[in-house]
Design a protein around this motif. Structure first.
Motif, mmCIF file in Angstrom:
data_model
loop_
_atom_site.group_PDB
_atom_site.id
_atom_site.type_symbol
_atom_site.label_atom_id
_atom_site.label_comp_id
_atom_site.label_asym_id
_atom_site.label_seq_id
_atom_site.Cartn_x
_atom_site.Cartn_y
_atom_site.Cartn_z
ATOM 1 N N LEU A 1 -49.334 24.557 2.794
ATOM 2 C CA LEU A 1 -50.102 23.993 1.563
ATOM 3 C C LEU A 1 -49.833 22.323 1.591
ATOM 4 N N PRO A 2 -48.578 21.988 1.571
ATOM 5 C CA PRO A 2 -48.365 20.389 1.532
ATOM 6 C C PRO A 2 -49.131 19.788 2.607
ATOM 7 N N ALA B 1 -51.430 20.790 4.459
ATOM 8 C CA ALA B 1 -53.082 20.765 4.436
ATOM 9 C C ALA B 1 -53.588 19.763 3.523
ATOM 10 N N LEU B 2 -52.768 19.578 2.156
ATOM 11 C CA LEU B 2 -53.456 18.740 1.375
ATOM 12 C C LEU B 2 -53.180 17.350 1.740
ATOM 13 N N PHE B 3 -52.098 16.991 2.358
ATOM 14 C CA PHE B 3 -51.673 15.798 3.233
ATOM 15 C C PHE B 3 -52.818 15.298 4.239
ATOM 16 N N PHE C 1 -55.920 16.431 4.223
ATOM 17 C CA PHE C 1 -57.342 16.454 3.723
ATOM 18 C C PHE C 1 -57.257 15.081 3.038
ATOM 19 N N VAL C 2 -56.171 14.533 2.195
ATOM 20 C CA VAL C 2 -56.253 13.112 1.624
ATOM 21 C C VAL C 2 -56.490 12.119 2.809
#
Length: 92
Positions: free
Chosen positions: A53-54, A56-58, A60-61
């Motif tokens: 999850l972290p 994927a979020l990184f 994405f940003v």
């Protein structure tokens, strides 16, 4: 309007701490009651959630920032080309 006093704040923090401890105890009771295969699956799922999850979020940003920067360059280039096309003799 009433001002919050330190005692009210401390009481609220004690309630929050009590709720957290109660939730941790319930989670621990649930873990103790689990059979080994279910606990293994739960641990693997939690490990994947914590690691994927972290990432994927990184990503994405990061890709959104790259897209915004590239878009800014494209918009700037189109604006300059339009301004040059509007001027009949170019800039003097």
């Amino acid at each position: 309007m009433r001002h919050t006093t330190f005692r009210e704040f401390a009481a609220t923090m004690e309630d929050v701490a009590r709720d957290i401890v109660r939730a941790c105890r319930r989670a621990l009771d649930a873990i103790v009651a689990m059979p080994w295969p279910a606990m293994l699956a739960c641990c693997l799922g939690l490990a994947l959630l914590i690691s994927i999850l972290p990432l994927a979020l990184f990503l994405f940003v990061l890709f959104m920032l790259v897209k915004l920067v590239a878009g800014a360059f494209v918009i700037d280039r189109r604006r300059t080309m339009r301004e040059q096309a509007d001027a009949p003799y170019g800039k003097q």
